[in-house]
Design an enzyme around this catalytic site. Structure first.
Site, PDB file in Angstrom:
ATOM      1  NE  ARG A  29       3.298  16.572  -9.290  1.00 20.81           N
ATOM      2  CZ  ARG A  29       4.110  15.575  -9.650  1.00 20.81           C
ATOM      3  NH1 ARG A  29       4.385  14.620  -8.799  1.00 20.81           N
ATOM      4  NH2 ARG A  29       4.640  15.540 -10.852  1.00 20.81           N
TER       5      ARG A  29
ATOM      6  CE1 TYR B  67     -14.878  16.410   8.751  1.00 21.91           C
ATOM      7  CE2 TYR B  67     -13.117  15.344   7.517  1.00 21.91           C
ATOM      8  CZ  TYR B  67     -14.112  16.288   7.609  1.00 21.91           C
ATOM      9  OH  TYR B  67     -14.350  17.129   6.547  1.00 21.91           O
TER      10      TYR B  67
ATOM     11  CG  ASP C  19      -7.448  13.671  13.195  1.00 22.62           C
ATOM     12  OD1 ASP C  19      -7.073  14.743  13.725  1.00 22.62           O
ATOM     13  OD2 ASP C  19      -8.196  13.633  12.195  1.00 22.62           O
TER      14      ASP C  19
ATOM     15  CE  LYS D 135     -11.116  21.452  10.500  1.00 19.26           C
ATOM     16  NZ  LYS D 135     -11.494  21.530   9.152  1.00 19.26           N
TER      17      LYS D 135
HETATM   18  N1  PLP Z   1      -9.666  15.429  11.000  1.00 17.14           N
HETATM   19  C1  PLP Z   1     -10.594  16.063  11.728  1.00 17.14           C
HETATM   20  C2  PLP Z   1     -10.780  15.687  13.165  1.00 17.14           C
HETATM   21  C3  PLP Z   1     -11.378  17.073  11.159  1.00 17.14           C
HETATM   22  O1  PLP Z   1     -12.307  17.688  11.900  1.00 17.14           O
HETATM   23  C4  PLP Z   1     -11.182  17.381   9.776  1.00 17.14           C
HETATM   24  C5  PLP Z   1     -11.982  18.433   9.128  1.00 17.14           C
HETATM   25  O2  PLP Z   1     -12.899  18.984   9.690  1.00 17.14           O
HETATM   26  C6  PLP Z   1     -10.210  16.681   9.056  1.00 17.14           C
HETATM   27  C7  PLP Z   1      -9.463  15.719   9.692  1.00 17.14           C
HETATM   28  C8  PLP Z   1      -9.978  16.961   7.600  1.00 17.14           C
HETATM   29  O3  PLP Z   1      -9.248  18.118   7.445  1.00 17.14           O
HETATM   30  P1  PLP Z   1      -9.281  19.051   6.110  1.00 17.14           P
HETATM   31  O4  PLP Z   1     -10.630  19.660   6.054  1.00 17.14           O
HETATM   32  O5  PLP Z   1      -8.183  20.036   6.344  1.00 17.14           O
HETATM   33  O6  PLP Z   1      -9.015  18.156   4.956  1.00 17.14           O
END
Ligand code: PLP
Length: 360
Positions: free
Chosen positions: A61, A114, A186, A211
């Site tokens: 961890r 998001y 992000d 992604k």
């Molecule tokens: N940031 C963006 C722009 C996203 O589109 C997403 C998920 O779709 C996330 C963060 C969160 O990622 P995760 O689903 O891997 O937790």
């Protein structure tokens, strides 16, 4: 380390960085260290590791050699001093913001985010005494007017999910830094191939590695690229939050990074073809794709991105019902909420990823 010390390009680093088969019985593919814990040579050595006076692995961890290799590669993807691999994109976002912010601090965020990031800020950080201020950062004047000495972090996505809004990373970083605030971007929608926010002045870059970095819709992970001094406290908090990536997932993600440049190049090409076709369609009222000259963020995207990514959104005549009909009628695109994999997907953000937001 590879045998050659010659300077390595991005694609070469994604395959070879920080690993020498000769250190691992010639294994071309790095081994998977499937262990939850590590033995100490002596009781004293264990104590020294816990005290931080001796380097080594204690417990998975906290760290694991398979995760370590991945983290070195994550750092090199965006030229960062440090890379962190986390259990999910949200794991990275929450661990980072929880580490950086304290009660009484202000977090300024863009108005397009998001859905779960929005929810974590509104319902998590706000409850904890952090002031969340939403600002439309497509106009830098709005940020200049909002930022103050209470602002600890300025946070945004570019391109933003789901409307692909493009924000000026350099201008935002300059404004934030003048006020002593940190800048977190992000970068999920761009990928490290198309955009490198650290080079434009950002302090922290986050990815949902689920992604493009994963790229095969078979894992959930997150990544953080930043300075060593900022990474250190996040690593310490990540241990308590239980947000380190699992070794199995780390091995899968390391596999995926080897083809990242190739995959993203193809995403860029395919999305551009779809965007151009959509622009010609009589029933499509708007196409949001940074690569189209008609898109409002296009000029800025050309300055700060080297490719425009695989994501686009469209607006159709006839509102929600018409949009549902379009989504249901597609033959190859599957209805699912994610991105960056080899499959083509379609989703309606208002009913899925962004359903938690207000109608406005
Ligand atoms: N940031 C963006 C722009 C996203 O589109 C997403 C998920 O779709 C996330 C963060 C969160 O990622 P995760 O689903 O891997 O937790």
């Amino acid at each position: 380390m590879t045998k050659r010390n010659a300077p390595q390009g991005f694609a070469t680093r994604a395959i070879h960085h920080a690993y020498d088969p000769q250190d691992n019985e010639g294994a071309l593919t790095p081994p998977l260290h499937l262990t939850s814990t590590f033995t100490f040579e002596t009781a004293q050595a264990g104590g020294e590791m816990f005290a931080g006076d001796r380097v080594g692995h204690i417990y998975s961890r906290i760290s694991n050699p398979t995760c370590d290799l991945l983290e070195q590669r994550i750092a090199t993807l965006e030229g960062a001093e440090a890379g962190l691999a986390l259990a999910s994109g949200m794991g990275g976002i929450t661990a980072t913001l929880w580490t950086l912010l304290s009660p009484g601090d202000e977090l300024i965020v863009d108005k397009t985010l998001y859905g779960c990031t929005f929810a974590f800020m509104q319902h998590g950080l706000a409850k904890w005494g952090v002031t969340i201020t939403h600002v439309d950062m497509t106009n830098i004047e709005n940020l200049r007017a909002a930022v103050s000495d209470k602002t600890r972090v300025v946070y945004f996505e570019t391109p933003a999910n789901p409307n692909m809004a493009i924000l000026d990373i350099r201008a935002i970083a300059e404004t934030a830094h003048q006020n002593g605030a940190l800048v977190a971007v992000d970068n999920t929608f761009a990928s490290p191939i198309n955009q490198k926010p650290l080079e434009l002045g950002a302090d922290l870059v986050l990815h949902s590695a689920t992604k493009y970095l994963g790229g095969h819709s078979d894992l959930t992970a997150g990544a953080l690229m930043t300075f060593a001094s900022l990474a250190k406290p996040v690593v310490a908090w990540r241990k308590n939050l239980g947000q380190l990536i699992a070794p199995e997932t780390a091995a899968l993600l390391s596999r995926s990074l080897r083809t990242l440049p190739l995959r993203v190049r193809q995403h860029n090409e395919n999305a551009m073809a779809v965007a151009q076709a959509m622009e010609q369609h009589p029933k499509v009222t708007k196409v949001h794709y940074p690569g189209l000259p008609s898109f409002e963020g296009h000029d800025l995207a050309k300055q700060q991105m080297t490719g425009f990514g695989g994501m686009l959104s469209i607006e159709v005549d006839g509102g929600q019902q018409a949009a549902e009909k379009v989504a249901d009628s597609l033959k190859v695109f599957l209805l699912a909420t994610s991105l960056g994999g080899v499959e083509s997907l379609v989703s309606q953000p208002s009913a899925t990823s962004h359903h938690g937001l207000s109608r406005e």
